[in-house]
Motif scaffolding. Sequence first.
Motif, PDB file in Angstrom:
ATOM      1  N   CYS A  20      71.573  13.168  71.327  1.00 25.53           N
ATOM      2  CA  CYS A  20      71.566  12.849  69.904  1.00 25.53           C
ATOM      3  C   CYS A  20      70.665  13.822  69.171  1.00 25.53           C
ATOM      4  O   CYS A  20      69.706  14.334  69.742  1.00 25.53           O
ATOM      5  N   GLU A  22      69.040  12.746  66.573  1.00 24.51           N
ATOM      6  CA  GLU A  22      67.958  11.922  66.023  1.00 24.51           C
ATOM      7  C   GLU A  22      67.261  11.199  67.179  1.00 24.51           C
ATOM      8  O   GLU A  22      67.670  11.325  68.344  1.00 24.51           O
ATOM      9  N   ARG A  23      66.240  10.462  66.833  1.00 26.53           N
ATOM     10  CA  ARG A  23      65.406   9.825  67.865  1.00 26.53           C
ATOM     11  C   ARG A  23      65.021   8.419  67.419  1.00 26.53           C
ATOM     12  O   ARG A  23      63.831   8.107  67.308  1.00 26.53           O
ATOM     13  N   CYS A  24      66.022   7.601  67.102  1.00 29.96           N
ATOM     14  CA  CYS A  24      65.688   6.296  66.509  1.00 29.96           C
ATOM     15  C   CYS A  24      64.852   5.453  67.461  1.00 29.96           C
ATOM     16  O   CYS A  24      65.184   5.332  68.655  1.00 29.96           O
ATOM     17  N   TYR A  26      64.463   2.327  67.795  1.00 29.34           N
ATOM     18  CA  TYR A  26      65.031   1.127  68.399  1.00 29.34           C
ATOM     19  C   TYR A  26      66.097   1.445  69.442  1.00 29.34           C
ATOM     20  O   TYR A  26      66.620   0.551  70.095  1.00 29.34           O
ATOM     21  N   CYS A  27      66.455   2.714  69.568  1.00 31.99           N
ATOM     22  CA  CYS A  27      67.596   3.092  70.404  1.00 31.99           C
ATOM     23  C   CYS A  27      67.181   3.831  71.669  1.00 31.99           C
ATOM     24  O   CYS A  27      67.891   3.814  72.666  1.00 31.99           O
ATOM     25  N   MET A  28      66.062   4.505  71.605  1.00 34.64           N
ATOM     26  CA  MET A  28      65.615   5.286  72.761  1.00 34.64           C
ATOM     27  C   MET A  28      64.099   5.244  72.838  1.00 34.64           C
ATOM     28  O   MET A  28      63.426   5.080  71.830  1.00 34.64           O
ATOM     29  N   GLY A  67      74.807   7.933  72.073  1.00 35.87           N
ATOM     30  CA  GLY A  67      74.313   9.141  71.481  1.00 35.87           C
ATOM     31  C   GLY A  67      74.992   9.447  70.133  1.00 35.87           C
ATOM     32  O   GLY A  67      75.605   8.591  69.538  1.00 35.87           O
ATOM     33  N   GLU A  68      74.894  10.647  69.734  1.00 36.29           N
ATOM     34  CA  GLU A  68      75.612  11.028  68.521  1.00 36.29           C
ATOM     35  C   GLU A  68      76.878  11.777  68.946  1.00 36.29           C
ATOM     36  O   GLU A  68      76.800  12.925  69.412  1.00 36.29           O
ATOM     37  N   ASN A  96      75.731   8.767  63.040  1.00 35.48           N
ATOM     38  CA  ASN A  96      74.616   8.713  62.086  1.00 35.48           C
ATOM     39  C   ASN A  96      74.948   9.524  60.829  1.00 35.48           C
ATOM     40  O   ASN A  96      74.118   9.633  59.929  1.00 35.48           O
ATOM     41  N   ILE A 333      70.966   4.415  73.642  1.00 36.32           N
ATOM     42  CA  ILE A 333      71.471   5.769  73.448  1.00 36.32           C
ATOM     43  C   ILE A 333      72.366   6.201  74.624  1.00 36.32           C
ATOM     44  O   ILE A 333      73.288   7.007  74.456  1.00 36.32           O
TER      45      ILE A 333
END
Length: 337
Positions: A20, A22-24, A26-28, A67-68, A96, A333
């Motif tokens: 991804c 991004e690095r949210c 809550y996700c990773m 992931g993205e 995203n 993720i």
Amino acid sequence: MEDRFGHHISYLRVSITDRCNERCRYCMPQEEQEWLPRDDVLSYEEILRVIRVGVGMGISKVRITGGEPLTRRNVIWFFEELGKIEGINDIGISTNATLLAKPANEGESLTVADCLVRAGVRTANISLDTLDRETYAHNAGRDYYDLAIAGIDAAKKAGFEAVKINAVLMRGQNEHELWDLVEFARERELLLRFIELMPVSSKEMLTDANFLPTAEAKKILEYRLGALKPLPEFKTNGPASYFEVPDSGGQKIGFIGAMTNFHFCDTCNKLRLTCDGKLRPCLGSHLEFDMRDVLRDPEMTDDDVAKFFLNVVDRKPEQHEFRDNYEPGRKMIAIGG
Ligand code: SAM
Ligand code: SF4
């Protein structure tokens, strides 16, 4: 396909990458995330084969995620091939949005969003938890707010049948912005859904300090907007409960409360395929079954893949385990939300 508890399986959510941009939070995990080695990740051809067999078994809706998903190379080609599979009546993407407004090829006027629509993608589910640039950068680990908004506008312009916004509820982060998100969605004609935080990154994310239940979010909204009118008949193929916002010209908003809705799993119709070929019968269970071995064994036929589907459906639990002191294993993720 039907499981032991009467769930009819018609929906396959397919992750095509665990990577991804991004690095949210809550996700990773915020410490270094280990990406899967490339050879472990299913090729597009392998993924398309699984989907083709799944469609033969009654899958009619496919959503591509990660992931993205838009970070994977040649992704437009993949969507074009997916669009050619007969028998899928709904193809969606979860993204995203940060790459949707990009030109599909250098010097071309078509955006990535345009190409997805041309390939037959009907719905775009876009993550947007906040309209505040700083909060966005804090939560997503990247200062990509403008890219995300540009992506949402590109998605609208491209003409997806539906553009949905998924906003994860986080106490102390976005509870004071819920009205603004509703207004943002109304202005741009987006279907907004508020999602309860689930324990799929690290356990510490799901503390009382972070968790905002959908019932409380609804109360906060009603304080300013007036009573939301339940729309029990309105469904979008998932577990969201929808309401109409008063005096809004019919705006609908949804709530997805995996943690607090005890009927959340009653109508589950989903299986998940991870990008490394694990077929998962439930997001909130550690059960996963390695389909990659079957796909990469030259002796195994499509009938064997079909049998694999049936066996996994047979192991689908009645409901998720998130309320049972669940310890996250594989992170969101790497599962595909
Ligand atoms: N990168 C894409 C995106 O962000 O939409 C697709 C993958 S992301 C894992 C899919 C969805 O999972 C997003 O809407 C995201 O908000 C949601 N999600 C991730 N972690 C979550 C969590 N801990 N609780 C609830 N939803 C979560
Ligand atoms: Fe990436 Fe989506 Fe996870 Fe955020 S929620 S880290 S954008 S996969």
